[in-house]
Write an enzyme that holds these catalytic residues in place. Structure first.
Site, PDB file in Angstrom:
ATOM      1  N   GLY A 236       0.815  -1.205   0.000  1.00  0.00           N
ATOM      2  CA  GLY A 236       0.000   0.000   0.000  1.00  0.00           C
ATOM      3  C   GLY A 236       0.844   1.248   0.000  1.00  0.00           C
ATOM      4  N   GLU A 260       5.487  -3.293   1.295  1.00  0.00           N
ATOM      5  CA  GLU A 260       5.883  -2.720   0.010  1.00  0.00           C
ATOM      6  C   GLU A 260       5.167  -1.381  -0.092  1.00  0.00           C
ATOM      7  OE1 GLU A 260       4.347  -2.777  -4.265  1.00  0.00           O
ATOM      8  OE2 GLU A 260       4.826  -4.846  -3.735  1.00  0.00           O
ATOM      9  N   CYS A 297       2.735  -1.065  -8.919  1.00  0.00           N
ATOM     10  CA  CYS A 297       3.852  -0.627  -8.089  1.00  0.00           C
ATOM     11  C   CYS A 297       5.148  -0.555  -8.880  1.00  0.00           C
ATOM     12  CB  CYS A 297       4.011  -1.554  -6.887  1.00  0.00           C
ATOM     13  SG  CYS A 297       3.950  -3.297  -7.309  1.00  0.00           S
TER      14      CYS A 297
END
Length: 477
Positions: A236, A260, A297
């Site tokens: 997140g 992460e 990401c």
């Protein structure tokens, strides 16, 4: 097919308060709001389950993972339907993500069947050694205990209820308590139903898995602080992850937090590559940058180039109808602006001089969407300065030709200290689930640079080494 309840130790449990989902299409559904009391019940059940689940064989755990994959696939059409309603993601994307989720479960099953996750080491006894004898020593990895997992907003399947954190923890022998994400609670419940069915079929303790829906900040805090939780997995934002990380560290008994948190994943376009294939690189970057509305990401948010005509052509090709105008921020020129709302995201492109980028730390922060920033350096020395100024990253990319090798050789030792994965002549979007994959990096890309959240090595997060002296244990067979 939806109950709107929490799944706690094999029982579907209602809450006194409910919330309505906010689907992109279709009718909202109501779901129970989690409470610290639900957290406590789930964590106690997970601790009770740990004693039996940690002792079962690798084959038993592998069968569970395979069974979960089967049960998810059996509900595939329903999961895709509600996943599309809740997230607005295309069905093809959701079907691909579901295949990644089930493939990951099966990969982990095969990995633990071979005992590869246990890192066994053995030093035989040397009773005649002088001046002192050596006892027999055996090292093996053992599961750490109940694990808390936080579902991600942008991946309803692969990084959520049965995603990488849950799958790897179950593979390690650790029961899991999931805090579901409120962006896709229906998807989360259907996946939880699949896990529940697999646990029942394998006749395992029901406390091996629980799902708690919704809830305010106090629910997440209660989960992280619960004394029976031994580690936390999170994907997140930097702000949310750092808050949970601080809670883990502040506990009376600090526990590991595997988060992460964020990355801009810079690409370095070296001069030879930019001259030889600048337009192709621009098109590839635009495709990678906008994939999944930029909400990956590994989204390559920054392209570093040496200023000049080749850089001009690269920028023009990235978004051909971009028009320069001044934007806010030191030295930043706005190239392309389009409108966004809460459900859609369209591309933005900016550029900035390397000196201005280095002097403004805010320009190095992740933007969770299809926004690209071209950083123009004066020369190779300034490119190296920029690389040294990077925060920790999930990925760094080198685009190079044969005549760029010397420049790449100088950059590579710098990038090795900055990223968990270094890519040559490719784009970082998309993470292969495999033995050699590293999805992590120095802070703030992740909170533990020695591990990965994707690939078989992710199982090692939920294990700790135990040395047995004087006898050979049979654990893990």
């Amino acid at each position: 097919m939806l109950t709107g309840y929490h799944l706690i130790a094999g029982e579907w449990v209602a809450g006194e308060v409910t919330f309505a989902s906010s689907p992109a299409t279709g009718t909202p559904h109501r779901f129970s709001v989690g409470t610290p009391a639900h957290v406590d019940r789930a964590c106690r059940a997970a601790e009770e389950a740990f004693w039996s689940y940690s002792a079962v064989t690798n084959e038993d755990r592998a069968r569970l993972l395979d069974r979960i994959a089967d049960e998810v696939e059996a509900r595939g059409a329903a999961i895709t339907e509600i996943g599309h309603q809740e997230s607005g993601l295309p069905t093809a994307r959701l079907e691909g993500e579901r295949a990644r989720t089930t493939g990951q479960l099966r990969l982990f099953a095969a990995h633990i069947r071979n005992g590869l996750h246990l890192d066994r080491r053995h030093d035989p006894a040397q009773p005649d050694r002088k001046p002192l004898p050596r006892p027999e020593l055996t090292l093996i990895q053992r599961p750490i205990g109940p694990v808390a997992v936080f579902g991600a907003s942008n991946f309803p399947l692969a990084f959520s209820v049965a995603g990488g954190d849950t799958a790897s923890a179950l593979a390690a022998g650790c029961p899991v308590v999931v805090k579901g994400h409120s962006a896709h609670p229906g998807t989360g419940e259907l996946v939880a139903q699949a896990i529940h069915a697999a646990i029942q079929a394998e006749e395992l303790h029901p406390g091996v898995f629980s799902l708690i829906q919704g809830g305010r900040r106090d629910v997440g805090e209660a989960l992280v602080r619960h004394p029976l939780i031994r580690a936390v997995g999170f994907t997140g934002s930097l702000v949310g992850g750092r808050a949970l990380f601080d809670l883990c560290v502040a506990r009376t008994d600090p526990i590991p937090f595997f988060g992460e948190l964020g990355s801009v994943n810079p690409m370095f376009l070296l001069p030879g590559a930019l001259a030889a294939r600048g337009e192709d690189l621009a098109r590839g970057w635009a495709g990678s940058l906008t994939m999944g509305a930029g909400q990956f990401c590994t989204n390559p948010g920054i392209a570093v180039v040496i200023d000049g005509p080749d850089a001009d052509r690269f920028v023009a090709s990235a978004y051909r109808d971009g028009q320069r105008r001044i934007a806010s921020g030191r030295g930043v020129r706005e190239l392309l602006v389009t409108s966004c709302d809460m459900r859609t995201a369209t591309p933005y492109l900016y550029e900035v001089a390397a000196a201005d980028w280095l002097s403004d730390h805010a320009l190095a922060d992740e933007v969770f969407g299809p926004l690209g920033l071209v950083v123009r350096a004066r020369d190779a020395g300034e490119v190296e300065d920029l690389a040294r100024g990077l925060n920790g990253q999930l990925t760094c990319t080198l685009h190079m030709q044969a005549d760029d090798r010397d420049a790449a050789r100088r950059l590579l030792p710098i990038l090795e200290r900055k990223a968990g994965r270094i890519i040559a002549n490719g784009f970082p979007t998309g993470v292969e689930v495999a033995d050699a994959m590293v999805h992590g990096g120095p802070y703030p890309a992740s909170t533990n640079f020695g591990h990965t959240s994707v690939g078989t090595m992710s199982i090692r997060r939920w294990l700790r080494p135990v040395c047995y002296q004087g006898f050979t244990p049979e654990h893990g067979d």
